[in-house]
Design a protein around this motif. Structure first.
Motif, PDB file in Angstrom:
ATOM      1  N   ILE A  28     -32.604 102.801  29.492  1.00 47.13           N
ATOM      2  CA  ILE A  28     -33.250 101.592  30.005  1.00 47.13           C
ATOM      3  C   ILE A  28     -33.326 100.601  28.844  1.00 47.13           C
ATOM      4  CG2 ILE A  28     -35.345 100.612  31.011  1.00 47.13           C
ATOM      5  CD1 ILE A  28     -35.951 103.399  32.149  1.00 47.13           C
ATOM      6  N   GLU A  30     -34.300  97.696  26.328  1.00 48.69           N
ATOM      7  CA  GLU A  30     -35.556  97.019  26.000  1.00 48.69           C
ATOM      8  C   GLU A  30     -35.364  95.529  26.191  1.00 48.69           C
ATOM      9  OE1 GLU A  30     -37.380  97.897  22.297  1.00 48.69           O
ATOM     10  OE2 GLU A  30     -36.917 100.028  22.399  1.00 48.69           O
ATOM     11  N   THR A  37     -36.915  92.623  32.252  1.00 48.59           N
ATOM     12  CA  THR A  37     -35.786  93.543  32.251  1.00 48.59           C
ATOM     13  C   THR A  37     -34.889  93.215  33.432  1.00 48.59           C
ATOM     14  OG1 THR A  37     -36.888  95.155  33.648  1.00 48.59           O
ATOM     15  CG2 THR A  37     -37.226  95.365  31.268  1.00 48.59           C
ATOM     16  N   THR A 126     -36.628 106.414  22.951  1.00 54.05           N
ATOM     17  CA  THR A 126     -35.670 105.789  23.860  1.00 54.05           C
ATOM     18  C   THR A 126     -36.091 106.034  25.301  1.00 54.05           C
ATOM     19  OG1 THR A 126     -33.854 106.125  22.296  1.00 54.05           O
ATOM     20  CG2 THR A 126     -33.245 105.709  24.587  1.00 54.05           C
ATOM     21  N   ARG A 127     -36.054 104.990  26.111  1.00 54.11           N
ATOM     22  CA  ARG A 127     -36.430 105.103  27.519  1.00 54.11           C
ATOM     23  C   ARG A 127     -35.189 105.429  28.345  1.00 54.11           C
ATOM     24  NH1 ARG A 127     -40.476 105.867  29.778  1.00 54.11           N
ATOM     25  NH2 ARG A 127     -40.437 104.193  31.312  1.00 54.11           N
ATOM     26  N   GLN A 129     -33.604 106.448  32.403  1.00 57.26           N
ATOM     27  CA  GLN A 129     -33.724 106.610  33.844  1.00 57.26           C
ATOM     28  C   GLN A 129     -32.847 107.795  34.217  1.00 57.26           C
ATOM     29  OE1 GLN A 129     -35.709 104.741  36.029  1.00 57.26           O
ATOM     30  NE2 GLN A 129     -35.189 106.387  37.449  1.00 57.26           N
ATOM     31  N   ALA A 144     -38.149 108.195  35.531  1.00 54.12           N
ATOM     32  CA  ALA A 144     -37.985 107.648  34.184  1.00 54.12           C
ATOM     33  C   ALA A 144     -38.708 108.532  33.180  1.00 54.12           C
ATOM     34  CB  ALA A 144     -38.530 106.224  34.123  1.00 54.12           C
ATOM     35  N   GLY A 145     -38.298 108.445  31.923  1.00 53.30           N
ATOM     36  CA  GLY A 145     -38.935 109.237  30.880  1.00 53.30           C
ATOM     37  C   GLY A 145     -38.641 108.694  29.499  1.00 53.30           C
ATOM     38  N   THR A 146     -39.254 109.325  28.514  1.00 55.10           N
ATOM     39  CA  THR A 146     -39.114 108.907  27.121  1.00 55.10           C
ATOM     40  C   THR A 146     -38.597 110.069  26.283  1.00 55.10           C
ATOM     41  OG1 THR A 146     -40.975 107.378  27.380  1.00 55.10           O
ATOM     42  CG2 THR A 146     -40.331 107.946  25.125  1.00 55.10           C
ATOM     43  N   VAL A 165     -37.105 115.256  26.904  1.00 53.98           N
ATOM     44  CA  VAL A 165     -37.623 114.032  27.513  1.00 53.98           C
ATOM     45  C   VAL A 165     -38.935 114.339  28.229  1.00 53.98           C
ATOM     46  CG1 VAL A 165     -37.181 112.215  29.228  1.00 53.98           C
ATOM     47  CG2 VAL A 165     -35.287 113.119  27.841  1.00 53.98           C
ATOM     48  N   ASP A 168     -42.317 110.051  32.906  1.00 52.87           N
ATOM     49  CA  ASP A 168     -43.424 109.165  33.233  1.00 52.87           C
ATOM     50  C   ASP A 168     -44.218 109.797  34.373  1.00 52.87           C
ATOM     51  OD1 ASP A 168     -42.266 107.472  31.426  1.00 52.87           O
ATOM     52  OD2 ASP A 168     -41.704 105.926  32.866  1.00 52.87           O
TER      53      ASP A 168
END
Length: 199
Positions: A28, A30, A37, A126-127, A129, A144-146, A165, A168
């Motif tokens: 995703i 930034e 976005t 880093t994000r 999807q 989604a996650g980080t 990861v 969210d």
């Protein structure tokens, strides 16, 4: 005394299994400060690939909601969505930033996160999807996650990184993941000799 449902769900959120799923993900981007976005922009600024990805995410949310009451209907919708995605992928020419195909991946999965093999390292923070197709239900989850870590592995030349990861908060998708993990754990326990009575 019966354990409260919320506590049970929260505890099961952290159950982990090794599983084979179909997986794809994209970074995703930034947005610069003060700018939206690509998901927030409208009109002609959205590419066909981005629009399809957004529609896919919205449909997956609906499928996740249906899953709780009608798993067979959700499975059928997931298969139909996957079929449409295959047709769309064959009909459109995607560039590097387009929709990526799914890879069959061995992952470590729970209701709160995923770890998977990767070809490239990803910086913590880093994000992503992620789209995950669970087997054998063929239900697609979009969440989604980080990135928490990206560790180098010595046992694979083609997939040299192990990427972790954290998801969210997405209660519908996470509840479905928890159900999948618990079902798989139950199947593993029932297949193991001498494991009767294990809770």
């Amino acid at each position: 005394m019966t354990e409260p449902r919320t506590n049970l769900i929260e505890r099961r959120k952290y159950y982990r299994i090794n599983d084979v799923v179909l997986l794809r993900y994209e970074v995703i981007p930034e947005a610069p400060e003060g700018q939206q976005t690509s998901q927030d922009t409208g009109g002609l600024e959205i590419s066909t690939g981005s629009l399809l990805a957004e529609l896919d995410r919205e449909l997956n949310k609906s499928i996740n909601a249906v899953w709780r009451e009608h798993p067979m209907v959700a499975q059928a919708l997931g298969l139909l969505n996957r079929k449409v995605s295959v047709i769309a992928a064959q009909s459109l020419e995607y560039e590097e930033e387009g929709v990526h195909s799914y890879d069959s991946s061995m992952v470590n999965l729970s209701g709160c996160g995923i770890a998977f093999e990767g070809r490239h390292t990803l910086e913590p923070g880093t994000r992503l999807q992620l789209s995950i197709i669970l087997k054998p239900s063929q239900v697609t989850l979009s969440i989604a996650g980080t990135v928490v870590s990206s560790e180098e592995r010595l046992d694979s030349a083609t997939m040299p990184y192990w990427i972790r990861v954290d998801f969210d908060d997405d209660l519908q998708a996470q509840e479905q993941l928890i159900q999948h993990v618990v079902q798989k754990q139950g199947a593993l326990l029932s297949d193991s000799p001498g494991e009767e009575g294990v809770a």
